[in-house]
Each structure stands twice: as C-alpha cells, then as structure tokens.
Write an enzyme that holds these catalytic residues in place. Structure first.
Site, PDB file in Angstrom:
ATOM      1  N   GLY A 166       7.430 -34.066  86.809  1.00  0.00           N
ATOM      2  CA  GLY A 166       6.174 -34.780  86.993  1.00  0.00           C
ATOM      3  C   GLY A 166       5.996 -35.169  88.444  1.00  0.00           C
ATOM      4  O   GLY A 166       6.411 -34.444  89.351  1.00  0.00           O
ATOM      5  N   ALA A 167       5.411 -36.335  88.669  1.00  0.00           N
ATOM      6  CA  ALA A 167       5.099 -36.779  90.024  1.00  0.00           C
ATOM      7  C   ALA A 167       6.338 -36.935  90.883  1.00  0.00           C
ATOM      8  O   ALA A 167       6.307 -36.657  92.088  1.00  0.00           O
ATOM      9  CB  ALA A 167       4.339 -38.103  89.958  1.00  0.00           C
ATOM     10  N   LYS A 192      14.892 -52.143  94.352  1.00  0.00           N
ATOM     11  CA  LYS A 192      13.670 -51.444  93.921  1.00  0.00           C
ATOM     12  C   LYS A 192      12.865 -52.289  92.937  1.00  0.00           C
ATOM     13  O   LYS A 192      11.627 -52.257  92.936  1.00  0.00           O
ATOM     14  CB  LYS A 192      14.061 -50.102  93.280  1.00  0.00           C
ATOM     15  CG  LYS A 192      12.861 -49.269  92.762  1.00  0.00           C
ATOM     16  CD  LYS A 192      12.051 -48.665  93.888  1.00  0.00           C
ATOM     17  CE  LYS A 192      10.772 -47.991  93.383  1.00  0.00           C
ATOM     18  NZ  LYS A 192      11.025 -46.821  92.553  1.00  0.00           N
TER      19      LYS A 192
END
Length: 304
Positions: free
Chosen positions: A11-12, A185
C-alpha cells in the site's frame, strides 16, 4: 551480499519503500490483493515529491504460496491484519530471513515472535506522508525517513537493509532502542490519527485551530510522560517540535482517517490500547489519550 526482498502489504508504505528499493536495482517481490491485475498490466506508479517513477514490469504475486523465499520481508500491512501475518509469512521464510514490521503502535514484534519463535524480527517506524490514491498508484507527499530497530536476530543483516535503503535514496537510520523508537513515533500518531477521525479533518485543519493545537500538545505530552515512566527517556521538548513540524507539513490525512473514510477497521489496539495499558502498568494514567481511545473504540464498533 545482495539481499532478496519481499513486500507484504503493498500500500502507501510498503509500495513506496519497496518501490524505492526496486527502482535502485534490488530484487523485490510484491504481494498484491485487489491491485494485482492492475499492477501486472500497468506497473506500480509512485508520484513523489522526490521525483515520480514507474516500476514496470513488477515482480507481483497474488499469494505468498507463489513467491520465492526471501532474505528480508517488509511488512506494510495494517496491524488490524496481523492475525493473518504468520500464515502469510511462512511460505517465504528461510532459516535466516528477517521480518521488518513497518507498522505503528506498540507490541507488534512481541506478538509475531510468539507465533514465529525462530524468526528474526525487526521494526520499522516510517515518518512519511504517503497515500494510495487508486489501484497501483501511490502518492508520496512529504517526509520519508524510516527508523529501523532490531527486536531479535542479526544486527548486521538489519544494517545491510539500512544501507540498501540509503543507496535507494531513503533517509534510513538504525535506532538504538526499538521500543524508544516506537514511543517516539506514537507522539505524533496518537493525537493526529485519532483526532483526524473524531473531528473528521486533515492535519492542516487541526493545526489552524488554537484549541486543537493545545489539545494535540497535551496528548503528545502524555505520550512522552508515559514513555518516561516505562523507562524510555523521550525529550520533553518533543511535543513542541512535532507541532511545529506538523504545521509546516503538506495537508495530510493520516492512515486512520483514510481507513475511517473507507469504512475499514481502525488500528485502535496497537496505537492506543497498548500504550495506555503499558503506561497504566507503569503507574501512569494517560487521561486524554484514554478518552480518545474510548471514542475510537465506539467509532470502530460502528464501522463493521
């Protein structure tokens, strides 16, 4: 030695990082689901702020049963699909394969290690604005750094992965502590993934509102303090730095907002529940983050 790569979840994220490696001449085998026919016919198109490129032909597969065993497997699946991960990986693992989980949240490596007790495992934390626009088409809008951390296995192998990324034009680094990198993160993921869903907005809209900027900062501060209670000494100035970074970013819909828009399951467990539980175990209550977690659980229950 040249490493043979696989990408599970093109995917991305997986499509961008795997695409960069393939463009640089590395052997990369990609697993596709709904995009398979489109990519076999037209290739994998990456629109990037660093320069557009097309991979065609692509080493594309519809099942891991058809893929060769690989030295490094980059996992770009959402954590909501991790219950399928071990069975997907088994056909492409050899005894020294390294699985790199490019996923958000806490605890993902531990769970996979229980299912694959003899497999080398690492984590990858992607600081990137990237979206899949249509089948076989990915847009890289901003940033692109990836931090890699070893959970279990051969450090030299992970260093080779980092080197391959750097040669491919990716800003890649080895983190001294994988858990530290995951908490780091989360400082960005926790406020912006969830609030973009709850407030039905993109990051630029959130940053335009003073009260939401303040709330985002408060949630970030809770993540920093939770990490510190858990033994990971995140910088107290990190929320301020991340707010400033976000205000300068291209307008962006985080992955959870795209999942919400497309009525897909949200990654509540890994990004919210796991850190809230870890903090509570260490004697710290993430009050505002826990409230956002509860709201997202409600929204998630109504998506299915």
């Amino acid at each position: 030695m040249r490493l043979k790569y696989a990408v599970i979840g093109t995917g991305a994220i997986g499509g961008f990082y795997g695409g960069k490696l393939a463009k640089a001449g590395n052997e990369v085998h990609f697993l596709f689901r709904s995009d398979f026919e489109q990519v076999k016919k037209n290739g994998l198109q990456i629109h990037s702020v660093d320069g557009d490129f097309l991979l065609n032909p692509v080493l594309a597969y519809h099942s891991t049963d058809d893929m060769p065993v690989c030295d490094v497997i980059l996992v770009g699946l959402k954590t909501t699909a991790n219950h399928q991960l071990a069975s997907l990986l088994k056909p492409i693992l050899h005894e020294n394969s390294l699985v790199v989980l490019i996923q958000n949240g806490l605890g993902v490596e531990e769970k996979l290690a229980e299912e694959l007790p003899h497999t080398n495992i690492a984590g990858g934390l992607a600081f990137i604005c990237s979206q899949k626009n249509s089948p076989g088409v990915i847009s890289h809008l901003d940033l692109g750094r990836i931090n890699l951390g070893l959970y279990r296995g051969n450090k030299e192998q992970l260093e080779q992965v980092c080197t391959d990324f750097c040669k491919a034009g990716v800003d890649a680094h080895i983190a001294e502590s994988l858990e530290y990198a995951r908490w780091h993160k989360l400082v960005w993921n926790v406020p912006f993934n969830g609030m973009c869903v709850v407030l039905n907005s993109n990051t630029d809209h959130l940053m335009e509102d003073e009260s939401i900027r303040e709330l985002s900062h408060d949630m970030m501060q809770e993540v920093v303090e939770a990490a510190q209670k858990c033994g990971y000494n995140l910088d107290n100035d990190l929320p301020h730095k991340m707010i400033n970074m976000t205000m300068k970013m291209e307008p962006y819909a985080p992955s959870m907002k795209l999942d919400f828009d497309n009525k897909r399951a949200l990654e509540v467990e890994a990004i919210y529940s796991a850190p809230v539980k870890a903090a509570q175990k260490a004697g710290y209550k993430m009050k505002k983050v826990a409230m956002l977690e509860q709201q997202l659980k409600f929204i998630n229950s109504r998506l299915s």
